[in-house]
Design a protein around this motif. Structure first.
Motif, PDB file in Angstrom:
ATOM      1  N   PRO A 111       0.827  -1.212   0.000  1.00 41.67           N
ATOM      2  CA  PRO A 111       0.000   0.000   0.000  1.00 41.67           C
ATOM      3  C   PRO A 111       0.861   1.261   0.000  1.00 41.67           C
ATOM      4  O   PRO A 111       1.812   1.378   0.770  1.00 41.67           O
ATOM      5  CB  PRO A 111      -0.796  -0.131   1.299  1.00 41.67           C
ATOM      6  CG  PRO A 111      -0.873  -1.599   1.543  1.00 41.67           C
ATOM      7  CD  PRO A 111       0.446  -2.141   1.089  1.00 41.67           C
ATOM      8  N   THR A 143      -4.040   3.347  -0.589  1.00 42.52           N
ATOM      9  CA  THR A 143      -3.828   3.127   0.838  1.00 42.52           C
ATOM     10  C   THR A 143      -4.891   3.857   1.630  1.00 42.52           C
ATOM     11  O   THR A 143      -5.327   4.945   1.248  1.00 42.52           O
ATOM     12  CB  THR A 143      -2.419   3.600   1.273  1.00 42.52           C
ATOM     13  OG1 THR A 143      -2.352   3.596   2.699  1.00 42.52           O
ATOM     14  CG2 THR A 143      -2.124   4.999   0.769  1.00 42.52           C
ATOM     15  N   HIS A 144      -5.309   3.265   2.745  1.00 41.56           N
ATOM     16  CA  HIS A 144      -6.306   3.903   3.603  1.00 41.56           C
ATOM     17  C   HIS A 144      -5.702   5.012   4.444  1.00 41.56           C
ATOM     18  O   HIS A 144      -6.417   5.648   5.219  1.00 41.56           O
ATOM     19  CB  HIS A 144      -6.976   2.858   4.490  1.00 41.56           C
ATOM     20  CG  HIS A 144      -7.919   1.970   3.739  1.00 41.56           C
ATOM     21  ND1 HIS A 144      -9.175   2.364   3.360  1.00 41.56           N
ATOM     22  CD2 HIS A 144      -7.760   0.707   3.260  1.00 41.56           C
ATOM     23  CE1 HIS A 144      -9.767   1.387   2.696  1.00 41.56           C
ATOM     24  NE2 HIS A 144      -8.932   0.375   2.623  1.00 41.56           N
ATOM     25  N   LYS A 185      -9.473   6.975   3.013  1.00 34.96           N
ATOM     26  CA  LYS A 185      -9.722   6.321   4.291  1.00 34.96           C
ATOM     27  C   LYS A 185     -11.160   6.420   4.777  1.00 34.96           C
ATOM     28  O   LYS A 185     -11.577   5.634   5.620  1.00 34.96           O
ATOM     29  CB  LYS A 185      -8.762   6.845   5.356  1.00 34.96           C
ATOM     30  CG  LYS A 185      -8.961   8.302   5.756  1.00 34.96           C
ATOM     31  CD  LYS A 185      -7.911   8.692   6.787  1.00 34.96           C
ATOM     32  CE  LYS A 185      -8.076  10.116   7.267  1.00 34.96           C
ATOM     33  NZ  LYS A 185      -7.037  10.492   8.241  1.00 34.96           N
ATOM     34  N   TYR A 223      -9.303   0.374   9.049  1.00 31.64           N
ATOM     35  CA  TYR A 223      -8.713  -0.090   7.802  1.00 31.64           C
ATOM     36  C   TYR A 223      -7.244   0.299   7.706  1.00 31.64           C
ATOM     37  O   TYR A 223      -6.428  -0.433   7.138  1.00 31.64           O
ATOM     38  CB  TYR A 223      -9.495   0.444   6.607  1.00 31.64           C
ATOM     39  CG  TYR A 223     -10.898  -0.136   6.504  1.00 31.64           C
ATOM     40  CD1 TYR A 223     -11.175  -1.410   6.985  1.00 31.64           C
ATOM     41  CD2 TYR A 223     -11.946   0.584   5.946  1.00 31.64           C
ATOM     42  CE1 TYR A 223     -12.439  -1.950   6.909  1.00 31.64           C
ATOM     43  CE2 TYR A 223     -13.229   0.051   5.864  1.00 31.64           C
ATOM     44  CZ  TYR A 223     -13.462  -1.212   6.353  1.00 31.64           C
ATOM     45  OH  TYR A 223     -14.729  -1.754   6.277  1.00 31.64           O
ATOM     46  N   ARG A 224      -6.889   1.456   8.249  1.00 30.89           N
ATOM     47  CA  ARG A 224      -5.475   1.847   8.269  1.00 30.89           C
ATOM     48  C   ARG A 224      -4.686   0.916   9.178  1.00 30.89           C
ATOM     49  O   ARG A 224      -3.547   0.556   8.880  1.00 30.89           O
ATOM     50  CB  ARG A 224      -5.330   3.300   8.710  1.00 30.89           C
ATOM     51  CG  ARG A 224      -3.899   3.830   8.630  1.00 30.89           C
ATOM     52  CD  ARG A 224      -3.873   5.349   8.693  1.00 30.89           C
ATOM     53  NE  ARG A 224      -4.357   5.839   9.971  1.00 30.89           N
ATOM     54  CZ  ARG A 224      -3.578   6.059  11.034  1.00 30.89           C
ATOM     55  NH1 ARG A 224      -2.267   5.799  10.969  1.00 30.89           N
ATOM     56  NH2 ARG A 224      -4.070   6.537  12.151  1.00 30.89           N
ATOM     57  N   TYR A 275      -5.464  -2.298   9.877  1.00 30.85           N
ATOM     58  CA  TYR A 275      -5.311  -3.586   9.189  1.00 30.85           C
ATOM     59  C   TYR A 275      -4.140  -3.528   8.204  1.00 30.85           C
ATOM     60  O   TYR A 275      -3.335  -4.455   8.098  1.00 30.85           O
ATOM     61  CB  TYR A 275      -6.560  -3.942   8.394  1.00 30.85           C
ATOM     62  CG  TYR A 275      -7.873  -3.981   9.150  1.00 30.85           C
ATOM     63  CD1 TYR A 275      -7.929  -4.173  10.527  1.00 30.85           C
ATOM     64  CD2 TYR A 275      -9.083  -3.825   8.460  1.00 30.85           C
ATOM     65  CE1 TYR A 275      -9.146  -4.219  11.195  1.00 30.85           C
ATOM     66  CE2 TYR A 275     -10.295  -3.878   9.118  1.00 30.85           C
ATOM     67  CZ  TYR A 275     -10.328  -4.059  10.486  1.00 30.85           C
ATOM     68  OH  TYR A 275     -11.539  -4.088  11.134  1.00 30.85           O
ATOM     69  N   GLU A 276      -4.091  -2.430   7.468  1.00 35.15           N
ATOM     70  CA  GLU A 276      -3.099  -2.272   6.409  1.00 35.15           C
ATOM     71  C   GLU A 276      -1.694  -2.126   6.981  1.00 35.15           C
ATOM     72  O   GLU A 276      -0.745  -2.770   6.528  1.00 35.15           O
ATOM     73  CB  GLU A 276      -3.472  -1.044   5.593  1.00 35.15           C
ATOM     74  CG  GLU A 276      -2.572  -0.718   4.442  1.00 35.15           C
ATOM     75  CD  GLU A 276      -3.049   0.541   3.738  1.00 35.15           C
ATOM     76  OE1 GLU A 276      -2.406   1.585   3.911  1.00 35.15           O
ATOM     77  OE2 GLU A 276      -4.075   0.476   3.035  1.00 35.15           O
ATOM     78  N   THR A 277      -1.561  -1.277   7.995  1.00 35.91           N
ATOM     79  CA  THR A 277      -0.245  -0.968   8.551  1.00 35.91           C
ATOM     80  C   THR A 277       0.336  -2.137   9.338  1.00 35.91           C
ATOM     81  O   THR A 277       1.519  -2.483   9.185  1.00 35.91           O
ATOM     82  CB  THR A 277      -0.331   0.266   9.468  1.00 35.91           C
ATOM     83  OG1 THR A 277      -0.864   1.370   8.717  1.00 35.91           O
ATOM     84  CG2 THR A 277       1.032   0.647  10.012  1.00 35.91           C
ATOM     85  N   GLY A 304      -0.847  -5.783   6.772  1.00 38.41           N
ATOM     86  CA  GLY A 304      -0.776  -5.815   5.316  1.00 38.41           C
ATOM     87  C   GLY A 304      -2.071  -6.234   4.658  1.00 38.41           C
ATOM     88  O   GLY A 304      -2.082  -6.667   3.503  1.00 38.41           O
ATOM     89  N   HIS A 359      -5.354  -5.063   3.050  1.00 42.03           N
ATOM     90  CA  HIS A 359      -5.923  -3.850   2.448  1.00 42.03           C
ATOM     91  C   HIS A 359      -7.329  -4.143   1.939  1.00 42.03           C
ATOM     92  O   HIS A 359      -7.522  -5.008   1.091  1.00 42.03           O
ATOM     93  CB  HIS A 359      -5.045  -3.368   1.303  1.00 42.03           C
ATOM     94  CG  HIS A 359      -5.525  -2.100   0.664  1.00 42.03           C
ATOM     95  ND1 HIS A 359      -5.471  -0.882   1.308  1.00 42.03           N
ATOM     96  CD2 HIS A 359      -6.082  -1.866  -0.538  1.00 42.03           C
ATOM     97  CE1 HIS A 359      -5.976   0.055   0.514  1.00 42.03           C
ATOM     98  NE2 HIS A 359      -6.358  -0.524  -0.607  1.00 42.03           N
ATOM     99  N   THR A 408     -10.619  -8.073   0.702  1.00 40.63           N
ATOM    100  CA  THR A 408      -9.278  -7.691   0.299  1.00 40.63           C
ATOM    101  C   THR A 408      -9.033  -8.190  -1.130  1.00 40.63           C
ATOM    102  O   THR A 408      -9.961  -8.663  -1.805  1.00 40.63           O
ATOM    103  CB  THR A 408      -8.229  -8.241   1.283  1.00 40.63           C
ATOM    104  OG1 THR A 408      -6.950  -7.670   0.950  1.00 40.63           O
ATOM    105  CG2 THR A 408      -8.144  -9.758   1.240  1.00 40.63           C
TER     106      THR A 408
END
Length: 257
Positions: free
Chosen positions: A45, A91-92, A98, A184-185, A187-189, A192, A194, A232
């Motif tokens: 992301p 990216t969120h 976001k 969501y940020r 989960y992504e950070t 990984g 997304h 995802t």
């Protein structure tokens, strides 16, 4: 170069294949391969993906074919084009992305200060209906999160979130609060994971006693119920969410294209 039987066919073979149920236009095959690279983590992301020229050389196709594949990915908010800079994995963390799953808007059009209050974060077992939606076994370990979303200080949404515990290891109260409720940020950070799309079901319900207490309402107050499953890459369901929304001075806005 791409390893695809279809791309290796002669013109006659391709025309015959077009009548087959497995036929996919070339640009969709390229889209699938780019998506697979995202699933494998080749480009994370926020990272830039190779240029259309580089991707065309990598897959042995024309730039026009690559451009059409990327156009679809951009339309689905999986990648973001930046004028003069290139194409990046969505990216969120970006302001424009976001909040794209939050559809509740003030009736008077005013901008509101959004905040959240975490009520609980606990391990539980997946009930059958939610397990089916998340493609996991009934009774599987899940993480259940409950929180309030506040609009300009007023409780507006009671959120219930369920995540497969196996995929979301390490998610706890401290980490949710560290990300100020930006799920969501987080989960992504941290993981990984997304989220690229969601499906929602909207119904009208009345607030029961527990919901009414959380939202400072009278029992039976009409609410908008939004049940959401978020996916995802590869169309894999990763999150179930139920939002019970007060809409006396707000409405649900959706852009159809």
């Amino acid at each position: 170069m791409i390893n695809s039987p279809y791309l290796m066919m002669t013109g006659t073979d391709r025309n015959e294949a077009m009548g087959s149920p497995i036929f996919q236009p070339l640009y969709q095959q390229i889209k699938a391969l780019i998506t697979q690279s995202l699933i494998s983590g080749e480009w994370g992301p926020g990272a830039a993906i190779p240029s259309e020229m580089e991707l065309a050389a990598r897959f042995g196709v024309s730039q026009g074919t690559v451009r059409k594949a990327i156009d679809e990915l951009a339309a689905e908010n999986i990648v973001v084009r930046r004028q003069g800079k290139g194409t990046y994995v969505a990216t969120h963390s970006e302001e424009t992305v976001k909040l794209r799953f939050l559809r509740l808007v003030a009736a008077d059009g005013s901008n509101e200060l959004l905040d959240n209050k975490l009520l609980s974060c606990e391990r539980a077992k997946a009930p059958a209906n939610i397990a089916r939606l998340l493609d996991i076994k009934t009774g599987s370990a899940v993480i259940e999160i409950k929180r309030l979303l506040l609009f300009s200080g007023k409780p507006q949404i009671l959120d219930r979130i369920i995540l497969p515990a196996a995929a979301f290891k390490g998610i706890n109260t401290e980490r949710i609060e560290a990300f100020n409720g930006s799920m969501y940020r987080m989960y992504e950070t941290l993981l990984g994971i997304h989220m690229v799309r969601s499906e929602e079901r909207l119904t009208a319900v009345g607030a029961d006693a527990d919901v009414a207490a959380a939202l400072n309402l009278k029992s039976g107050t009409p609410l908008l119920s939004i049940e959401r499953v978020s996916y995802t890459y590869g169309d894999k369901p990763m999150e179930w969410r139920l939002g019970l929304c007060l809409t006396d001075d707000h409405y649900y806005l959706n852009h159809l294209e």
